[in-house]
Design a protein around this motif. Sequence first.
Motif, PDB file in Angstrom:
ATOM      1  N   CYS A 288     -13.557  15.817   7.616  1.00  0.00           N
ATOM      2  CA  CYS A 288     -12.348  15.261   8.228  1.00  0.00           C
ATOM      3  C   CYS A 288     -12.263  13.757   8.002  1.00  0.00           C
ATOM      4  O   CYS A 288     -11.164  13.212   7.815  1.00  0.00           O
ATOM      5  N   VAL A 289     -13.398  13.078   8.013  1.00  0.00           N
ATOM      6  CA  VAL A 289     -13.408  11.637   7.718  1.00  0.00           C
ATOM      7  C   VAL A 289     -12.931  11.389   6.292  1.00  0.00           C
ATOM      8  O   VAL A 289     -12.137  10.473   6.030  1.00  0.00           O
ATOM      9  N   ILE A 290     -13.397  12.200   5.355  1.00  0.00           N
ATOM     10  CA  ILE A 290     -12.979  12.057   3.956  1.00  0.00           C
ATOM     11  C   ILE A 290     -11.468  12.198   3.836  1.00  0.00           C
ATOM     12  O   ILE A 290     -10.816  11.410   3.142  1.00  0.00           O
ATOM     13  N   MET A 291     -10.894  13.175   4.525  1.00  0.00           N
ATOM     14  CA  MET A 291      -9.447  13.368   4.495  1.00  0.00           C
ATOM     15  C   MET A 291      -8.724  12.193   5.148  1.00  0.00           C
ATOM     16  O   MET A 291      -7.657  11.761   4.688  1.00  0.00           O
ATOM     17  N   ALA A 292      -9.300  11.660   6.225  1.00  0.00           N
ATOM     18  CA  ALA A 292      -8.672  10.536   6.926  1.00  0.00           C
ATOM     19  C   ALA A 292      -8.673   9.273   6.080  1.00  0.00           C
ATOM     20  O   ALA A 292      -7.717   8.490   6.119  1.00  0.00           O
ATOM     21  N   VAL A 293      -9.734   9.061   5.325  1.00  0.00           N
ATOM     22  CA  VAL A 293      -9.791   7.889   4.439  1.00  0.00           C
ATOM     23  C   VAL A 293      -8.636   7.926   3.447  1.00  0.00           C
ATOM     24  O   VAL A 293      -7.941   6.922   3.232  1.00  0.00           O
ATOM     25  N   MET A 294      -8.392   9.079   2.843  1.00  0.00           N
ATOM     26  CA  MET A 294      -7.268   9.204   1.913  1.00  0.00           C
ATOM     27  C   MET A 294      -5.937   9.001   2.644  1.00  0.00           C
ATOM     28  O   MET A 294      -5.039   8.304   2.154  1.00  0.00           O
ATOM     29  N   ALA A 295      -5.796   9.607   3.821  1.00  0.00           N
ATOM     30  CA  ALA A 295      -4.532   9.519   4.563  1.00  0.00           C
ATOM     31  C   ALA A 295      -4.169   8.069   4.865  1.00  0.00           C
ATOM     32  O   ALA A 295      -3.021   7.640   4.675  1.00  0.00           O
ATOM     33  N   PHE A 296      -5.125   7.284   5.324  1.00  0.00           N
ATOM     34  CA  PHE A 296      -4.819   5.899   5.700  1.00  0.00           C
ATOM     35  C   PHE A 296      -4.744   4.969   4.493  1.00  0.00           C
ATOM     36  O   PHE A 296      -4.022   3.975   4.524  1.00  0.00           O
ATOM     37  N   ALA A 297      -5.469   5.289   3.427  1.00  0.00           N
ATOM     38  CA  ALA A 297      -5.313   4.508   2.195  1.00  0.00           C
ATOM     39  C   ALA A 297      -3.887   4.653   1.669  1.00  0.00           C
ATOM     40  O   ALA A 297      -3.267   3.679   1.219  1.00  0.00           O
ATOM     41  N   LEU A 298      -3.352   5.870   1.756  1.00  0.00           N
ATOM     42  CA  LEU A 298      -1.959   6.098   1.361  1.00  0.00           C
ATOM     43  C   LEU A 298      -0.994   5.405   2.317  1.00  0.00           C
ATOM     44  O   LEU A 298      -0.048   4.738   1.898  1.00  0.00           O
ATOM     45  N   TRP A 299      -1.244   5.566   3.614  1.00  0.00           N
ATOM     46  CA  TRP A 299      -0.318   5.020   4.607  1.00  0.00           C
ATOM     47  C   TRP A 299      -0.235   3.500   4.522  1.00  0.00           C
ATOM     48  O   TRP A 299       0.844   2.919   4.661  1.00  0.00           O
ATOM     49  N   TYR A 300      -1.355   2.843   4.294  1.00  0.00           N
ATOM     50  CA  TYR A 300      -1.369   1.380   4.251  1.00  0.00           C
ATOM     51  C   TYR A 300      -1.076   0.821   2.862  1.00  0.00           C
ATOM     52  O   TYR A 300      -1.158  -0.376   2.634  1.00  0.00           O
ATOM     53  N   GLY A 301      -0.745   1.705   1.910  1.00  0.00           N
ATOM     54  CA  GLY A 301      -0.309   1.242   0.593  1.00  0.00           C
ATOM     55  C   GLY A 301      -1.410   0.817  -0.339  1.00  0.00           C
ATOM     56  O   GLY A 301      -1.214  -0.069  -1.183  1.00  0.00           O
ATOM     57  N   LEU A 302      -2.594   1.426  -0.225  1.00  0.00           N
ATOM     58  CA  LEU A 302      -3.739   0.990  -1.030  1.00  0.00           C
ATOM     59  C   LEU A 302      -4.063   1.911  -2.197  1.00  0.00           C
ATOM     60  O   LEU A 302      -4.971   1.617  -2.973  1.00  0.00           O
ATOM     61  N   GLU A 303      -3.326   3.016  -2.345  1.00  0.00           N
ATOM     62  CA  GLU A 303      -3.628   3.975  -3.405  1.00  0.00           C
ATOM     63  C   GLU A 303      -2.724   3.760  -4.613  1.00  0.00           C
ATOM     64  O   GLU A 303      -1.504   3.711  -4.495  1.00  0.00           O
ATOM     65  N   ASP A 304      -3.327   3.668  -5.803  1.00  0.00           N
ATOM     66  CA  ASP A 304      -2.527   3.512  -7.021  1.00  0.00           C
ATOM     67  C   ASP A 304      -3.086   4.284  -8.204  1.00  0.00           C
ATOM     68  O   ASP A 304      -2.595   4.178  -9.320  1.00  0.00           O
ATOM     69  N   GLN A 305      -4.127   5.115  -7.951  1.00  0.00           N
ATOM     70  CA  GLN A 305      -4.739   5.771  -9.105  1.00  0.00           C
ATOM     71  C   GLN A 305      -5.145   7.215  -8.848  1.00  0.00           C
ATOM     72  O   GLN A 305      -5.740   7.853  -9.710  1.00  0.00           O
ATOM     73  N   THR A 306      -4.785   7.761  -7.692  1.00  0.00           N
ATOM     74  CA  THR A 306      -5.296   9.098  -7.389  1.00  0.00           C
ATOM     75  C   THR A 306      -4.186  10.133  -7.393  1.00  0.00           C
ATOM     76  O   THR A 306      -3.227  10.036  -8.141  1.00  0.00           O
ATOM     77  N   LEU A 307      -4.318  11.158  -6.563  1.00  0.00           N
ATOM     78  CA  LEU A 307      -3.419  12.318  -6.603  1.00  0.00           C
ATOM     79  C   LEU A 307      -1.961  11.924  -6.448  1.00  0.00           C
ATOM     80  O   LEU A 307      -1.095  12.360  -7.182  1.00  0.00           O
ATOM     81  N   VAL A 308      -1.682  11.105  -5.459  1.00  0.00           N
ATOM     82  CA  VAL A 308      -0.343  10.565  -5.260  1.00  0.00           C
ATOM     83  C   VAL A 308      -0.466   9.073  -5.024  1.00  0.00           C
ATOM     84  O   VAL A 308      -1.478   8.591  -4.541  1.00  0.00           O
ATOM     85  N   LYS A 309       0.553   8.331  -5.396  1.00  0.00           N
ATOM     86  CA  LYS A 309       0.515   6.880  -5.272  1.00  0.00           C
ATOM     87  C   LYS A 309       1.160   6.444  -3.965  1.00  0.00           C
ATOM     88  O   LYS A 309       2.125   7.021  -3.497  1.00  0.00           O
ATOM     89  N   SER A 310       0.605   5.365  -3.395  1.00  0.00           N
ATOM     90  CA  SER A 310       1.179   4.808  -2.185  1.00  0.00           C
ATOM     91  C   SER A 310       2.494   4.123  -2.497  1.00  0.00           C
ATOM     92  O   SER A 310       2.778   3.758  -3.637  1.00  0.00           O
TER      93      SER A 310
END
Length: 383
Positions: A329-351
């Motif tokens: 669940c922590v692993i899933m939460a890390v992805m969720a908040f990285a997306l929410w706060y706009g920090l993802e640019d290279q994974t499954l979906v972009k922020s």
Amino acid sequence: MNILEDDFLNKIAENVAKSCDLENWKFKRHENIKTIENYFGILVPLTVTGRRNESEEELHLLLKLKPETAEDRMKLVLKYLYDTEHYVYTRLFPLFGSCQLNVDDISPKCFYADMQPGHEVIVLQNMTFSGFMRYPNRFLDYHHAIVALKSLAKYHSLSLISIESGKISTENDFVKPYTDTHPVELNIALKLCLESHSQLLKGEKCEKFLRSLAERYNNIRVDSFNKSKLIVFGHGDYWKENILFKYVNEKPTQACILDYQMVQLMSASQDFLTFLLVSVDTKTRMENYENFISAYIKSLDSILIEHNIDTQRIVVDFQHDLKVVAENCVIMAVMAFALWYGLEDQTLVKSKDTTDKVNAEKRFTQTICEILNDLNRIGLVRL
């Protein structure tokens, strides 16, 4: 075929009218409502009207179609997600119905679905016309969280009853547990996210823990299913953005569950705990953790007892699984908040773009540390 072509919409309306026994039907496009495209699909509002039993009926619908702009590497992933939701509405929910179990009060009704190449569509009830709406704030308050957990409990109870009755087998060829290799693209994204963003916690006591999750990633993902006891067809993405609420006197009374693309065989505890980590803030979570468990279990029990299922065993298995699934669940939460706060640019979906990366990183660090400290205090992880 273009999703807004009249011929395409007319065919859909015809099939909906046929399924509802409507005569002299017609459809209306909502030109003033923008077609919505999210990570996993396109939503097109449509209204079908007609006569049935001498009375006029009006159906407010949302057509759900595949995204049009998927990158090549994402096409297979999105196909799997779309096919999963099609399976849920056309196979899983009807099987619930065969057990005399009704999902209509917690999920949009499906009027029609087509999987022919180029014509893929899932036609759902537009719940906003039934008084449901999204919760506007980032985190749910206590009362919204309780209502949401009651709907989750009902969804899980329907799954448990169907499995226990033998109507649905967990040994199926379609909805499978998510592991360290399935789905491939999701695992790549989760691990990259964990590895890249753990460095933002540099100097924090939680940094070492996140790095250990990355190192033990494969075992965590496999064990979260293999070592769990309370297995259901879990939602897999249950958080506030996939929930609509209905109100009476400005108080939430019902929660409608949306977006079943990530349904998977999993522990019911994983749906429950992930929801609390990504949809409730640390203060609400810690002040009401036992209340949240009680509300969920009470709702689950009230339905299971009617079907002669050993609820004492269910409670024991649920509590056991909380510790089993916590790290996943922590692993899933890390992805969720990285997306929410706009920090993802290279994974499954972009922020979505963020104009203040430094502030976003601070908020991400604070949120993840709060999650880990809460889980440590509850006794589900050890920092």
